[in-house]
Design a protein around this motif. Structure first.
Motif, PDB file in Angstrom:
ATOM      1  N   TYR A 208       0.791  -0.963   0.043  1.00 14.96           N
ATOM      2  CA  TYR A 208      -0.032   0.061  -0.103  1.00 14.96           C
ATOM      3  C   TYR A 208       0.973   1.138   0.253  1.00 14.96           C
ATOM      4  O   TYR A 208       2.008   1.239   0.287  1.00 14.96           O
ATOM      5  N   GLY A 209       0.419   1.980  -0.227  1.00 14.36           N
ATOM      6  CA  GLY A 209       1.032   3.494  -0.592  1.00 14.36           C
ATOM      7  C   GLY A 209       1.338   4.048   1.041  1.00 14.36           C
ATOM      8  O   GLY A 209       2.364   4.997   0.937  1.00 14.36           O
ATOM      9  N   SER A 210       0.560   3.716   1.956  1.00 17.23           N
ATOM     10  CA  SER A 210       0.760   4.417   3.288  1.00 17.23           C
ATOM     11  C   SER A 210       0.039   3.484   4.248  1.00 17.23           C
ATOM     12  O   SER A 210      -0.693   2.533   3.888  1.00 17.23           O
ATOM     13  N   LEU A 211       0.561   3.538   5.652  1.00 13.02           N
ATOM     14  CA  LEU A 211      -0.133   2.593   6.479  1.00 13.02           C
ATOM     15  C   LEU A 211      -1.644   3.108   6.671  1.00 13.02           C
ATOM     16  O   LEU A 211      -2.322   2.244   7.038  1.00 13.02           O
ATOM     17  N   GLU A 212      -1.822   4.381   6.329  1.00 10.44           N
ATOM     18  CA  GLU A 212      -3.190   4.706   6.585  1.00 10.44           C
ATOM     19  C   GLU A 212      -4.085   4.153   5.394  1.00 10.44           C
ATOM     20  O   GLU A 212      -5.264   3.816   5.845  1.00 10.44           O
ATOM     21  N   ASP A 213      -3.607   3.934   4.204  1.00  5.70           N
ATOM     22  CA  ASP A 213      -4.336   3.384   3.005  1.00  5.70           C
ATOM     23  C   ASP A 213      -4.450   1.725   3.649  1.00  5.70           C
ATOM     24  O   ASP A 213      -5.474   1.223   3.282  1.00  5.70           O
ATOM     25  N   ALA A 214      -3.431   1.245   4.114  1.00  4.87           N
ATOM     26  CA  ALA A 214      -3.583  -0.309   4.292  1.00  4.87           C
ATOM     27  C   ALA A 214      -4.631  -0.581   5.500  1.00  4.87           C
ATOM     28  O   ALA A 214      -5.352  -1.523   5.380  1.00  4.87           O
ATOM     29  N   THR A 215      -4.739   0.310   6.618  1.00  5.26           N
ATOM     30  CA  THR A 215      -5.454  -0.139   7.789  1.00  5.26           C
ATOM     31  C   THR A 215      -7.114   0.497   7.284  1.00  5.26           C
ATOM     32  O   THR A 215      -7.746   0.297   8.071  1.00  5.26           O
ATOM     33  N   ALA A 216      -7.018   1.264   6.013  1.00  2.31           N
ATOM     34  CA  ALA A 216      -8.357   1.626   5.542  1.00  2.31           C
ATOM     35  C   ALA A 216      -8.805   0.533   4.633  1.00  2.31           C
ATOM     36  O   ALA A 216      -9.893   0.660   4.039  1.00  2.31           O
ATOM     37  N   ALA A 217      -7.862  -0.508   4.375  1.00  6.92           N
ATOM     38  CA  ALA A 217      -8.094  -1.482   3.177  1.00  6.92           C
ATOM     39  C   ALA A 217      -8.416  -0.904   2.022  1.00  6.92           C
ATOM     40  O   ALA A 217      -9.526  -1.308   1.455  1.00  6.92           O
ATOM     41  N   THR A 218      -7.769   0.096   1.488  1.00  3.33           N
ATOM     42  CA  THR A 218      -8.089   0.798   0.307  1.00  3.33           C
ATOM     43  C   THR A 218      -6.790   1.056  -0.544  1.00  3.33           C
ATOM     44  O   THR A 218      -5.619   1.010  -0.022  1.00  3.33           O
ATOM     45  N   SER A 219      -7.253   1.325  -1.800  1.00  3.32           N
ATOM     46  CA  SER A 219      -5.721   1.606  -2.405  1.00  3.32           C
ATOM     47  C   SER A 219      -4.347   0.584  -2.636  1.00  3.32           C
ATOM     48  O   SER A 219      -3.494   1.159  -2.072  1.00  3.32           O
ATOM     49  N   ILE A 220      -4.671  -0.551  -2.847  1.00  4.36           N
ATOM     50  CA  ILE A 220      -3.695  -1.374  -2.998  1.00  4.36           C
ATOM     51  C   ILE A 220      -2.764  -0.969  -4.257  1.00  4.36           C
ATOM     52  O   ILE A 220      -3.229  -0.932  -5.352  1.00  4.36           O
ATOM     53  N   THR A 221      -1.502  -1.009  -3.894  1.00  2.00           N
ATOM     54  CA  THR A 221      -0.415  -0.712  -5.039  1.00  2.00           C
ATOM     55  C   THR A 221      -0.168  -2.121  -5.806  1.00  2.00           C
ATOM     56  O   THR A 221      -0.103  -1.935  -6.938  1.00  2.00           O
ATOM     57  N   ASN A 222       0.067  -3.026  -5.086  1.00  2.90           N
ATOM     58  CA  ASN A 222       0.495  -4.300  -5.584  1.00  2.90           C
ATOM     59  C   ASN A 222       0.241  -5.427  -4.880  1.00  2.90           C
ATOM     60  O   ASN A 222       0.422  -5.419  -3.658  1.00  2.90           O
ATOM     61  N   THR A 223      -0.076  -6.475  -5.607  1.00  7.68           N
ATOM     62  CA  THR A 223      -0.259  -7.951  -4.925  1.00  7.68           C
ATOM     63  C   THR A 223       0.531  -8.845  -5.512  1.00  7.68           C
ATOM     64  O   THR A 223       0.549  -8.925  -6.766  1.00  7.68           O
ATOM     65  N   SER A 224       1.297  -9.574  -4.556  1.00 11.76           N
ATOM     66  CA  SER A 224       2.059 -10.587  -5.192  1.00 11.76           C
ATOM     67  C   SER A 224       2.450 -11.823  -4.305  1.00 11.76           C
ATOM     68  O   SER A 224       1.825 -11.834  -3.210  1.00 11.76           O
ATOM     69  N   GLN A 225       3.263 -12.704  -4.431  1.00  9.55           N
ATOM     70  CA  GLN A 225       3.452 -13.967  -3.617  1.00  9.55           C
ATOM     71  C   GLN A 225       5.069 -14.236  -3.547  1.00  9.55           C
ATOM     72  O   GLN A 225       5.898 -13.848  -4.417  1.00  9.55           O
ATOM     73  N   LEU A 226       5.559 -14.602  -2.442  1.00  6.31           N
ATOM     74  CA  LEU A 226       6.994 -15.007  -2.324  1.00  6.31           C
ATOM     75  C   LEU A 226       7.110 -16.524  -2.204  1.00  6.31           C
ATOM     76  O   LEU A 226       6.157 -17.210  -1.644  1.00  6.31           O
ATOM     77  N   ALA A 227       8.162 -17.058  -2.859  1.00 12.55           N
ATOM     78  CA  ALA A 227       8.173 -18.424  -2.990  1.00 12.55           C
ATOM     79  C   ALA A 227       9.481 -18.694  -2.331  1.00 12.55           C
ATOM     80  O   ALA A 227      10.369 -18.192  -2.011  1.00 12.55           O
ATOM     81  N   PHE A 228       9.300 -20.015  -1.652  1.00 14.50           N
ATOM     82  CA  PHE A 228      10.656 -20.642  -1.028  1.00 14.50           C
ATOM     83  C   PHE A 228      11.338 -21.706  -1.744  1.00 14.50           C
ATOM     84  O   PHE A 228      10.879 -22.526  -2.712  1.00 14.50           O
ATOM     85  N   PRO A 229      12.644 -21.868  -1.363  1.00  8.61           N
ATOM     86  CA  PRO A 229      13.457 -22.965  -2.245  1.00  8.61           C
ATOM     87  C   PRO A 229      13.406 -24.157  -1.779  1.00  8.61           C
ATOM     88  O   PRO A 229      12.824 -24.210  -0.595  1.00  8.61           O
ATOM     89  N   LYS A 230      13.390 -25.233  -2.773  1.00  7.59           N
ATOM     90  CA  LYS A 230      13.077 -26.536  -2.535  1.00  7.59           C
ATOM     91  C   LYS A 230      13.826 -27.160  -1.055  1.00  7.59           C
ATOM     92  O   LYS A 230      13.123 -27.890  -0.665  1.00  7.59           O
ATOM     93  N   ASP A 231      15.027 -27.020  -1.344  1.00 13.40           N
ATOM     94  CA  ASP A 231      15.945 -27.650  -0.227  1.00 13.40           C
ATOM     95  C   ASP A 231      15.556 -27.090   1.241  1.00 13.40           C
ATOM     96  O   ASP A 231      15.455 -28.031   2.133  1.00 13.40           O
ATOM     97  N   VAL A 232      15.394 -25.927   1.382  1.00 11.69           N
ATOM     98  CA  VAL A 232      14.895 -25.431   2.448  1.00 11.69           C
ATOM     99  C   VAL A 232      13.495 -26.074   2.857  1.00 11.69           C
ATOM    100  O   VAL A 232      13.118 -26.564   4.062  1.00 11.69           O
ATOM    101  N   CYS A 233      12.459 -26.172   1.897  1.00 13.08           N
ATOM    102  CA  CYS A 233      11.256 -26.753   2.094  1.00 13.08           C
ATOM    103  C   CYS A 233      11.415 -28.293   2.768  1.00 13.08           C
ATOM    104  O   CYS A 233      10.734 -28.799   3.607  1.00 13.08           O
ATOM    105  N   ASP A 234      12.277 -29.073   2.064  1.00 12.25           N
ATOM    106  CA  ASP A 234      12.588 -30.239   2.392  1.00 12.25           C
ATOM    107  C   ASP A 234      12.956 -30.608   3.759  1.00 12.25           C
ATOM    108  O   ASP A 234      12.509 -31.583   4.541  1.00 12.25           O
ATOM    109  N   THR A 235      13.935 -29.715   4.217  1.00 13.69           N
ATOM    110  CA  THR A 235      14.323 -29.624   5.344  1.00 13.69           C
ATOM    111  C   THR A 235      13.451 -29.444   6.410  1.00 13.69           C
ATOM    112  O   THR A 235      13.107 -30.127   7.478  1.00 13.69           O
TER     113      THR A 235
END
Length: 286
Positions: free
Chosen positions: A207-234
């Motif tokens: 979000y552009g600001s904390l105010e936007d986030a806590t008002a649940a408005t004006s999302i700038t970007n939506t994405s996802q983070l992935a994990f490496p396989k070797d760490v997942c296996d462990t």
């Protein structure tokens, strides 16, 4: 009425037909990158709320030091983070439940529920997540101070608080933070499970600001983070994650319906151990 997570598992990222417009756009951006850096630097993360490897992180590159892994050159390093679906369990008000307007959501430790919820704690291998939000238009060299990040993910059983059976009264593994002068936010959490049809991942909205986030408005970007396989296996070899072992064996980053078209900007650099806990870092150009 909240729906059972298992019933939603294929809807979580809504399949290839749902994400095709995003995949096509991202492939076009990559093709254009060969001719000019401008489309990559200036591209916008549109369709935030509806769009939508086995590689190890580079240990010595500057991008790995800041949390970005797998980058193949200057153009990739300065591209806006790919837009992905928020899935059916965002808790941002776009699918019924809205945790962002609740007092207590702005926090670093997201392992426990807060407020009038059941007060449960998510158990699992400790994980500290640091995202560094930077300005893509400036070549990814300028931190985005004063932005905000809402981050959420499933627990070690593959359940999402607020939605999945048994945890609808919980709101753990969800939190918001404002970026500091380095553009960074850090969350204390646990390593998420691998569930049917999806590579282990973490969702986040910028979000552009904390105010936007806590008002649940004006999302700038939506994405996802992935994990490496070797760490997942462990991690999945430890107590509490047994179901993730079989689920992970059926998947790869190359066949996951979100990361299959490219995950170099979304694969976190992960360090640590089961005993001491892990740290995951990622640079997020917006």
């Amino acid at each position: 009425m909240h729906r059972h997570h298992d019933d939603e598992v294929h809807e979580h990222d809504r399949g290839l037909s749902y994400d095709l417009p995003v995949l096509a756009r991202r492939r076009m951006i990559r093709l254009m990158a060969g001719a000019s850096l401008i489309p990559l630097v200036g591209c916008s993360a549109e369709d935030d709320t509806s769009a939508a490897s086995s590689s190890s992180p580079s240990p010595s590159s500057s991008s790995a030091a800041s949390g970005s892994t797998g980058s193949t050159g200057e153009a990739s390093e300065c591209a806006t983070i790919p837009s992905e679906t928020a899935g059916p369990f965002p808790g941002d008000g776009s699918n019924g439940v809205n945790v962002l307007k609740e007092s207590g959501v702005v926090r670093s430790d997201i392992t426990k529920s807060f407020g009038d919820s059941a007060g449960g704690t998510a158990e699992g291998v400790p994980l500290t997540i640091t995202l560094t939000v930077v300005d893509a238009a400036s070549g990814c060299g300028t931190p985005k101070e004063g932005a905000a990040v809402y981050l959420w993910h499933c627990d070690r059983e593959g359940k999402y608080s607020l939605y999945s059976d048994g945890v609808t009264e919980e709101n753990y593994l969800r939190g918001v933070q404002e970026t500091d002068d380095k553009g960074q936010v850090t969350f204390k959490s646990i390593f998420p499970a691998c569930y049917t049809g999806r590579w282990p991942h973490i969702h986040f909205e910028v979000y552009g600001s904390l105010e936007d986030a806590t008002a649940a408005t004006s999302i700038t970007n939506t994405s996802q983070l992935a994990f490496p396989k070797d760490v997942c296996d462990t991690v999945y070899a430890t107590d509490g994650y047994s179901q993730s072992v079989q689920e992970l064996s059926r998947l790869s980053l190359e066949t996951d319906n979100i990361f299959s078209d490219g995950y170099d900007q979304q694969l976190a650099a992960v360090e640590g151990s089961v005993a001491e806990g892990y740290t995951a870092t990622l640079t997020v150009p917006v």
